[in-house]
Design a protein around this motif. Structure first.
Motif, PDB file in Angstrom:
ATOM      1  N   PHE A  43       0.875  -1.174   0.000  1.00 58.66           N
ATOM      2  CA  PHE A  43       0.000   0.000   0.000  1.00 58.66           C
ATOM      3  C   PHE A  43       0.908   1.219   0.000  1.00 58.66           C
ATOM      4  CE2 PHE A  43      -1.806   3.137   3.147  1.00 58.66           C
ATOM      5  CZ  PHE A  43      -2.568   3.808   2.200  1.00 58.66           C
ATOM      6  N   ASN A  44       0.830   2.010  -1.076  1.00 59.17           N
ATOM      7  CA  ASN A  44       1.712   3.179  -1.226  1.00 59.17           C
ATOM      8  C   ASN A  44       3.165   2.843  -0.859  1.00 59.17           C
ATOM      9  OD1 ASN A  44      -0.505   4.593  -2.078  1.00 59.17           O
ATOM     10  ND2 ASN A  44      -0.617   5.966  -0.332  1.00 59.17           N
ATOM     11  N   ASN A  45       3.646   1.735  -1.421  1.00 59.57           N
ATOM     12  CA  ASN A  45       5.048   1.278  -1.294  1.00 59.57           C
ATOM     13  C   ASN A  45       5.423   0.671   0.057  1.00 59.57           C
ATOM     14  OD1 ASN A  45       5.433   2.053  -3.915  1.00 59.57           O
ATOM     15  ND2 ASN A  45       6.311   4.032  -3.394  1.00 59.57           N
ATOM     16  N   HIS A  46       4.446   0.560   0.975  1.00 62.29           N
ATOM     17  CA  HIS A  46       4.725  -0.111   2.253  1.00 62.29           C
ATOM     18  C   HIS A  46       4.095  -1.491   2.247  1.00 62.29           C
ATOM     19  CE1 HIS A  46       6.301   3.600   3.901  1.00 62.29           C
ATOM     20  NE2 HIS A  46       5.213   4.222   3.487  1.00 62.29           N
ATOM     21  N   ARG A  47       4.805  -2.474   2.718  1.00 62.33           N
ATOM     22  CA  ARG A  47       4.305  -3.841   2.762  1.00 62.33           C
ATOM     23  C   ARG A  47       3.087  -3.910   3.692  1.00 62.33           C
ATOM     24  NH1 ARG A  47       6.900  -9.140   2.137  1.00 62.33           N
ATOM     25  NH2 ARG A  47       5.073 -10.492   1.946  1.00 62.33           N
ATOM     26  N   VAL A  48       2.035  -4.622   3.256  1.00 67.38           N
ATOM     27  CA  VAL A  48       0.855  -4.791   4.113  1.00 67.38           C
ATOM     28  C   VAL A  48       0.548  -6.269   4.324  1.00 67.38           C
ATOM     29  CG1 VAL A  48      -0.299  -2.582   3.674  1.00 67.38           C
ATOM     30  CG2 VAL A  48      -0.696  -4.498   2.109  1.00 67.38           C
ATOM     31  N   ARG A  49      -0.121  -6.542   5.463  1.00 66.92           N
ATOM     32  CA  ARG A  49      -0.557  -7.899   5.793  1.00 66.92           C
ATOM     33  C   ARG A  49      -2.022  -7.849   6.222  1.00 66.92           C
ATOM     34  NH1 ARG A  49       2.702 -11.917   4.469  1.00 66.92           N
ATOM     35  NH2 ARG A  49       1.910 -13.179   6.179  1.00 66.92           N
ATOM     36  N   VAL A  50      -2.692  -8.987   6.091  1.00 62.02           N
ATOM     37  CA  VAL A  50      -4.080  -9.062   6.550  1.00 62.02           C
ATOM     38  C   VAL A  50      -4.128  -8.933   8.079  1.00 62.02           C
ATOM     39  CG1 VAL A  50      -4.956 -10.408   4.602  1.00 62.02           C
ATOM     40  CG2 VAL A  50      -3.946 -11.596   6.575  1.00 62.02           C
ATOM     41  N   SER A  51      -5.337  -8.716   8.574  1.00 60.45           N
ATOM     42  CA  SER A  51      -5.561  -8.516  10.011  1.00 60.45           C
ATOM     43  C   SER A  51      -5.125  -9.730  10.833  1.00 60.45           C
ATOM     44  CB  SER A  51      -7.056  -8.240  10.191  1.00 60.45           C
ATOM     45  OG  SER A  51      -7.554  -8.830  11.344  1.00 60.45           O
ATOM     46  N   LYS A  52      -4.759  -9.458  12.068  1.00 58.41           N
ATOM     47  CA  LYS A  52      -4.311 -10.533  12.965  1.00 58.41           C
ATOM     48  C   LYS A  52      -5.403 -10.945  13.964  1.00 58.41           C
ATOM     49  CE  LYS A  52       0.377 -10.793  12.275  1.00 58.41           C
ATOM     50  NZ  LYS A  52       0.252 -10.653  10.841  1.00 58.41           N
ATOM     51  N   LYS A  53      -6.593 -10.350  13.855  1.00 58.41           N
ATOM     52  CA  LYS A  53      -7.642 -10.660  14.839  1.00 58.41           C
ATOM     53  C   LYS A  53      -8.109 -12.101  14.698  1.00 58.41           C
ATOM     54  CE  LYS A  53      -9.523  -5.993  14.857  1.00 58.41           C
ATOM     55  NZ  LYS A  53      -9.709  -5.530  13.486  1.00 58.41           N
ATOM     56  N   ASN A  54      -8.379 -12.752  15.837  1.00 56.83           N
ATOM     57  CA  ASN A  54      -8.887 -14.120  15.737  1.00 56.83           C
ATOM     58  C   ASN A  54     -10.195 -14.344  16.498  1.00 56.83           C
ATOM     59  OD1 ASN A  54      -7.952 -14.192  18.322  1.00 56.83           O
ATOM     60  ND2 ASN A  54      -6.125 -15.408  17.862  1.00 56.83           N
ATOM     61  N   GLN A  55     -10.742 -13.284  17.092  1.00 53.37           N
ATOM     62  CA  GLN A  55     -12.069 -13.372  17.713  1.00 53.37           C
ATOM     63  C   GLN A  55     -13.079 -12.721  16.774  1.00 53.37           C
ATOM     64  OE1 GLN A  55     -12.638 -15.076  20.589  1.00 53.37           O
ATOM     65  NE2 GLN A  55     -10.446 -15.550  20.427  1.00 53.37           N
ATOM     66  N   ILE A  83     -19.452 -14.708  -9.991  1.00 46.00           N
ATOM     67  CA  ILE A  83     -18.413 -15.269  -9.117  1.00 46.00           C
ATOM     68  C   ILE A  83     -18.786 -15.014  -7.657  1.00 46.00           C
ATOM     69  CG2 ILE A  83     -15.969 -15.105  -8.474  1.00 46.00           C
ATOM     70  CD1 ILE A  83     -15.488 -14.116 -11.406  1.00 46.00           C
ATOM     71  N   LYS A  84     -18.557 -16.019  -6.839  1.00 45.00           N
ATOM     72  CA  LYS A  84     -18.764 -15.883  -5.390  1.00 45.00           C
ATOM     73  C   LYS A  84     -17.392 -15.804  -4.732  1.00 45.00           C
ATOM     74  CE  LYS A  84     -19.766 -19.134  -1.703  1.00 45.00           C
ATOM     75  NZ  LYS A  84     -20.524 -20.299  -1.271  1.00 45.00           N
ATOM     76  N   ILE A  85     -17.256 -14.925  -3.765  1.00 46.99           N
ATOM     77  CA  ILE A  85     -15.954 -14.770  -3.119  1.00 46.99           C
ATOM     78  C   ILE A  85     -16.113 -14.660  -1.601  1.00 46.99           C
ATOM     79  CG2 ILE A  85     -15.863 -12.245  -3.345  1.00 46.99           C
ATOM     80  CD1 ILE A  85     -12.883 -12.610  -4.101  1.00 46.99           C
ATOM     81  N   ILE A  86     -15.231 -15.343  -0.896  1.00 44.86           N
ATOM     82  CA  ILE A  86     -15.105 -15.193   0.558  1.00 44.86           C
ATOM     83  C   ILE A  86     -13.610 -15.046   0.838  1.00 44.86           C
ATOM     84  CG2 ILE A  86     -15.498 -16.206   2.834  1.00 44.86           C
ATOM     85  CD1 ILE A  86     -17.769 -17.874   1.596  1.00 44.86           C
ATOM     86  N   ALA A  87     -13.219 -13.900   1.351  1.00 44.79           N
ATOM     87  CA  ALA A  87     -11.801 -13.608   1.585  1.00 44.79           C
ATOM     88  C   ALA A  87     -11.619 -13.133   3.017  1.00 44.79           C
ATOM     89  CB  ALA A  87     -11.325 -12.523   0.626  1.00 44.79           C
ATOM     90  N   SER A  88     -10.548 -13.584   3.652  1.00 48.61           N
ATOM     91  CA  SER A  88     -10.267 -13.120   5.016  1.00 48.61           C
ATOM     92  C   SER A  88      -8.838 -13.475   5.382  1.00 48.61           C
ATOM     93  CB  SER A  88     -11.223 -13.777   6.018  1.00 48.61           C
ATOM     94  OG  SER A  88     -10.843 -15.118   6.246  1.00 48.61           O
ATOM     95  N   SER A  89      -8.461 -13.110   6.605  1.00 48.85           N
ATOM     96  CA  SER A  89      -7.176 -13.561   7.127  1.00 48.85           C
ATOM     97  C   SER A  89      -7.280 -15.056   7.424  1.00 48.85           C
ATOM     98  CB  SER A  89      -6.847 -12.817   8.420  1.00 48.85           C
ATOM     99  OG  SER A  89      -7.772 -13.185   9.416  1.00 48.85           O
ATOM    100  N   ALA A  90      -6.150 -15.717   7.495  1.00 53.25           N
ATOM    101  CA  ALA A  90      -6.134 -17.151   7.823  1.00 53.25           C
ATOM    102  C   ALA A  90      -6.678 -17.370   9.238  1.00 53.25           C
ATOM    103  CB  ALA A  90      -4.712 -17.690   7.705  1.00 53.25           C
TER     104      ALA A  90
END
Length: 246
Positions: free
Chosen positions: A138-150, A226-233
């Motif tokens: 994102f604007n040249n900075h590395r991004v990762r998905v959310s870390k929330k697990n609840q 197309i059906k899509i479901i995307a999230s953090s692991a």
């Protein structure tokens, strides 16, 4: 930041060039809201102008690549293995109503797999991009998905007509491309939607994957419904349980 490929560089330049038209036209929308004719024709025109700029730029650099685009349709060229997938304005209804939440989406499909993608929000000047095995940015900075697990701590996003109600906190933003980009950047924890077109989500699919997220298997030879479901692991199994009738 790792160096980016020549193809992604071409995509970034094309989206930036097209964005100038969209920024200018978006500034005119307020005046058009009150005109008798209404802004619909104007928005279609913005879509077509932006798309033409993107296609011209991509063709200049890669004349043989094939194209799938929302307005332009499917163009099969000499190179059938490499296909640009373009949505000049994802979030047209937002654009039409003067809501600054829409994006340009461009992806490159190679041998039936998305290998590069970008989602560019011209009004907020936010560029999300990713390449296979190279991470998401994102604007040249590395991004990762959310870390929330609840799941109760999570915010999800969807779109279109959702008939069932889920015990989830979710928003509707009206822009599938940005929804996926926001999942990649950890702003949203997950995204789910039915009846999408490939050009709505192609740029976002690789963003989520390269940011460490999980997406259901999508047939890249299909352009619609197309059906899509995307999230953090971390949250994926819990989300799928909630959406088991989706």
């Amino acid at each position: 930041m790792k160096s980016i490929s020549a193809n992604l560089n071409i995509m970034i330049k094309a989206s930036e060039k097209a964005s100038k038209i969209l920024i200018r036209d978006f500034g005119e929308i307020e005046k058009l809201q009150v005109s008798k004719k209404g802004p619909l024709d104007f928005v279609t025109n913005s879509d077509l102008k932006a798309e033409k700029i993107i296609i011209d730029e991509l063709k200049k650099a890669r004349p043989n690549y094939s194209i799938i685009s929302e307005e332009h349709g499917i163009e099969t060229n000499k190179d059938k293995n490499n296909t640009w997938i373009i949505d000049p304005i994802d979030g047209t209804i937002n654009f039409l109503h003067g809501i600054p939440h829409f994006a340009i989406s461009i992806a490159l499909k190679s041998d039936n797999e998305i290998i590069s993608g970008l989602v560019f929000d011209p009004i907020k000047n936010e560029m999300f991009f990713a390449e296979k095995n190279n991470g998401a940015y994102f604007n040249n900075h590395r991004v990762r998905v959310s870390k929330k697990n609840q799941i109760n701590d999570c915010l999800f996003v969807t779109g279109g007509k959702i008939k069932a109600e889920f015990d989830l906190l979710y928003r509707k933003s009206g822009c599938a491309a940005l929804d996926l980009a926001y999942v990649a950047a950890g702003r949203y924890d997950g995204y789910f939607q039915n009846d999408l077109n490939l050009w709505d989500i192609a740029g976002g699919i690789i963003l989520v994957k390269e940011a460490g997220g999980i997406i259901n298997e999508i047939d890249m030879s299909v352009n619609k419904n197309i059906k899509i479901i995307a999230s953090s692991a971390d949250i994926n199994i819990k989300l799928l349980e909630k959406l088991n009738n989706f």
